[in-house]
Design a protein around this motif. Structure first.
Motif, PDB file in Angstrom:
ATOM      1  N   ARG A  10     -10.740  11.921  15.327  1.00 55.13           N
ATOM      2  CA  ARG A  10     -10.676  12.356  13.935  1.00 55.13           C
ATOM      3  C   ARG A  10      -9.232  12.305  13.447  1.00 55.13           C
ATOM      4  O   ARG A  10      -8.341  12.856  14.091  1.00 55.13           O
ATOM      5  CB  ARG A  10     -11.238  13.766  13.785  1.00 55.13           C
ATOM      6  CG  ARG A  10     -11.366  14.218  12.338  1.00 55.13           C
ATOM      7  CD  ARG A  10     -12.214  15.473  12.264  1.00 55.13           C
ATOM      8  NE  ARG A  10     -11.548  16.610  12.876  1.00 55.13           N
ATOM      9  CZ  ARG A  10     -10.712  17.417  12.249  1.00 55.13           C
ATOM     10  NH1 ARG A  10     -10.416  17.207  10.994  1.00 55.13           N
ATOM     11  NH2 ARG A  10     -10.168  18.442  12.877  1.00 55.13           N
ATOM     12  N   SER A  11      -9.031  11.668  12.276  1.00 47.96           N
ATOM     13  CA  SER A  11      -7.676  11.511  11.750  1.00 47.96           C
ATOM     14  C   SER A  11      -7.395  12.446  10.573  1.00 47.96           C
ATOM     15  O   SER A  11      -6.243  12.698  10.265  1.00 47.96           O
ATOM     16  CB  SER A  11      -7.430  10.063  11.321  1.00 47.96           C
ATOM     17  OG  SER A  11      -8.404   9.669  10.381  1.00 47.96           O
ATOM     18  N   ASN A  12      -8.440  12.915   9.921  1.00 44.18           N
ATOM     19  CA  ASN A  12      -8.239  13.893   8.853  1.00 44.18           C
ATOM     20  C   ASN A  12      -9.547  14.659   8.734  1.00 44.18           C
ATOM     21  O   ASN A  12     -10.392  14.588   9.622  1.00 44.18           O
ATOM     22  CB  ASN A  12      -7.835  13.219   7.536  1.00 44.18           C
ATOM     23  CG  ASN A  12      -8.832  12.161   7.105  1.00 44.18           C
ATOM     24  OD1 ASN A  12     -10.043  12.327   7.266  1.00 44.18           O
ATOM     25  ND2 ASN A  12      -8.332  11.061   6.583  1.00 44.18           N
ATOM     26  N   ASP A  13      -9.745  15.393   7.642  1.00 42.46           N
ATOM     27  CA  ASP A  13     -10.947  16.223   7.551  1.00 42.46           C
ATOM     28  C   ASP A  13     -12.228  15.412   7.482  1.00 42.46           C
ATOM     29  O   ASP A  13     -13.316  15.952   7.678  1.00 42.46           O
ATOM     30  CB  ASP A  13     -10.876  17.117   6.313  1.00 42.46           C
ATOM     31  CG  ASP A  13     -10.050  18.365   6.600  1.00 42.46           C
ATOM     32  OD1 ASP A  13      -9.781  19.109   5.647  1.00 42.46           O
ATOM     33  OD2 ASP A  13      -9.686  18.587   7.766  1.00 42.46           O
ATOM     34  N   TYR A  14     -12.105  14.113   7.184  1.00 42.77           N
ATOM     35  CA  TYR A  14     -13.319  13.355   6.889  1.00 42.77           C
ATOM     36  C   TYR A  14     -13.582  12.198   7.836  1.00 42.77           C
ATOM     37  O   TYR A  14     -14.725  11.863   8.103  1.00 42.77           O
ATOM     38  CB  TYR A  14     -13.238  12.814   5.459  1.00 42.77           C
ATOM     39  CG  TYR A  14     -12.723  13.845   4.498  1.00 42.77           C
ATOM     40  CD1 TYR A  14     -11.499  13.686   3.878  1.00 42.77           C
ATOM     41  CD2 TYR A  14     -13.455  14.996   4.250  1.00 42.77           C
ATOM     42  CE1 TYR A  14     -11.013  14.661   3.017  1.00 42.77           C
ATOM     43  CE2 TYR A  14     -12.973  15.976   3.397  1.00 42.77           C
ATOM     44  CZ  TYR A  14     -11.753  15.805   2.786  1.00 42.77           C
ATOM     45  OH  TYR A  14     -11.280  16.764   1.953  1.00 42.77           O
ATOM     46  N   LYS A  15     -12.537  11.549   8.292  1.00 39.75           N
ATOM     47  CA  LYS A  15     -12.758  10.268   8.944  1.00 39.75           C
ATOM     48  C   LYS A  15     -12.849  10.374  10.460  1.00 39.75           C
ATOM     49  O   LYS A  15     -11.948  10.880  11.115  1.00 39.75           O
ATOM     50  CB  LYS A  15     -11.631   9.304   8.575  1.00 39.75           C
ATOM     51  CG  LYS A  15     -11.858   7.920   9.142  1.00 39.75           C
ATOM     52  CD  LYS A  15     -10.953   6.889   8.549  1.00 39.75           C
ATOM     53  CE  LYS A  15     -11.284   5.539   9.170  1.00 39.75           C
ATOM     54  NZ  LYS A  15     -10.416   4.480   8.693  1.00 39.75           N
ATOM     55  N   LEU A  16     -13.972   9.897  11.014  1.00 42.61           N
ATOM     56  CA  LEU A  16     -14.152   9.739  12.450  1.00 42.61           C
ATOM     57  C   LEU A  16     -14.167   8.250  12.771  1.00 42.61           C
ATOM     58  O   LEU A  16     -14.870   7.485  12.123  1.00 42.61           O
ATOM     59  CB  LEU A  16     -15.482  10.352  12.908  1.00 42.61           C
ATOM     60  CG  LEU A  16     -15.629  11.867  12.867  1.00 42.61           C
ATOM     61  CD1 LEU A  16     -17.004  12.263  13.386  1.00 42.61           C
ATOM     62  CD2 LEU A  16     -14.540  12.548  13.670  1.00 42.61           C
ATOM     63  N   SER A  17     -13.415   7.866  13.798  1.00 43.35           N
ATOM     64  CA  SER A  17     -13.456   6.500  14.292  1.00 43.35           C
ATOM     65  C   SER A  17     -14.164   6.523  15.639  1.00 43.35           C
ATOM     66  O   SER A  17     -13.698   7.175  16.577  1.00 43.35           O
ATOM     67  CB  SER A  17     -12.044   5.933  14.452  1.00 43.35           C
ATOM     68  OG  SER A  17     -11.388   5.905  13.207  1.00 43.35           O
TER      69      SER A  17
END
Lengths: 112, 110
Positions: free
Chosen positions: B92-99
């Motif tokens: 997770r890089s921020n509150d929204y994005k999962l890679s």
């Protein structure tokens, strides 16, 4: 408790036809909502996310669009499907502050 | 572009064996590492790891994050046929994005 509903479970559509997949969340308000696509043997690719009504962010350019007409409703659409749109589409929700995402059961879309 | 790599891609074990799954990540502004289990449809959440070196456990499953090595492992002890699934790792890089990684397919034979 919160639940997420996604339909239909499977869909077979001809190339060039329109698409509408729907996702609704119950038991929470103002969730973050997400659409993912999962290709066979590959991880989940984030397509769109939304932090509120009418607020849509697109992660990849494509033939699809998303809308959030109500707080707990998220819709994935296309005007004209391509063969490459085939795949497994998953809707997810999360609370704010970096909480884990929780997924619906998905829609398996086949384009003929 | 953020990148998450899982290994092995698949493995077959017998009931009672111990399994170790690996996940390495290159995620800008990394916040946390998540593990999910996917059987037939919806991925179900297992763990979220934020701090390095602190093991999280749930029954026979455990996971730990190593921020220095940019990696995580998921262990399953005393495997059962019900553990057969695809295990997904995501950064997770921020509150929204999962890679997400491509997943590891685990098959447990009776």
């Amino acid at each position: 408790s919160q639940t997420i509903h996604q339909w239909p479970a499977t869909l077979v559509q001809p190339v060039g036809s329109p698409l509408s997949l729907e996702c609704t969340v119950e038991g929470t308000s103002n969730p973050n909502l997400y659409w993912y696509r999962q290709a066979a043997g590959r991880g989940l690719q984030l397509l769109f996310y939304s932090v509120g009504i009418g607020q849509i962010s697109s992660e990849v350019p494509q033939n699809l669009s998303a809308s959030r007409p109500q707080d707990r409703q998220f819709i994935l659409s296309s005007k004209k499907l391509l063969l490459s749109d085939s795949g497994f589409y998953l809707c997810a929700w999360s609370g704010g502050g970096g909480q884990p995402q929780h997924f619906g059961d998905g829609t398996r879309l086949s384009i003929l | 572009e953020d990148k998450v790599v899982q290994s092995p891609l698949s493995l077959v074990v017998h009931e009672g064996d111990t399994v170790t799954l690996n996940c390495s990540y290159e995620v800008t502004n990394f916040r946390s590492l998540l593990w999910y289990k996917q059987e037939k449809k919806a991925p179900t959440f297992l763990f979220m790891l934020t701090s390095s070196g602190i093991e999280k456990k749930s029954g026979r499953l455990s996971s730990i994050l190593d921020k220095k090595e940019l990696s995580s492992i998921l262990n399953i002890t005393a495997t059962q046929t019900g553990d057969s699934a695809i295990y997904l790792c995501a950064g997770r890089s921020n509150d929204y994005k999962l890679s997400f990684g491509a997943g590891t397919t685990v098959t447990v034979r009776a």
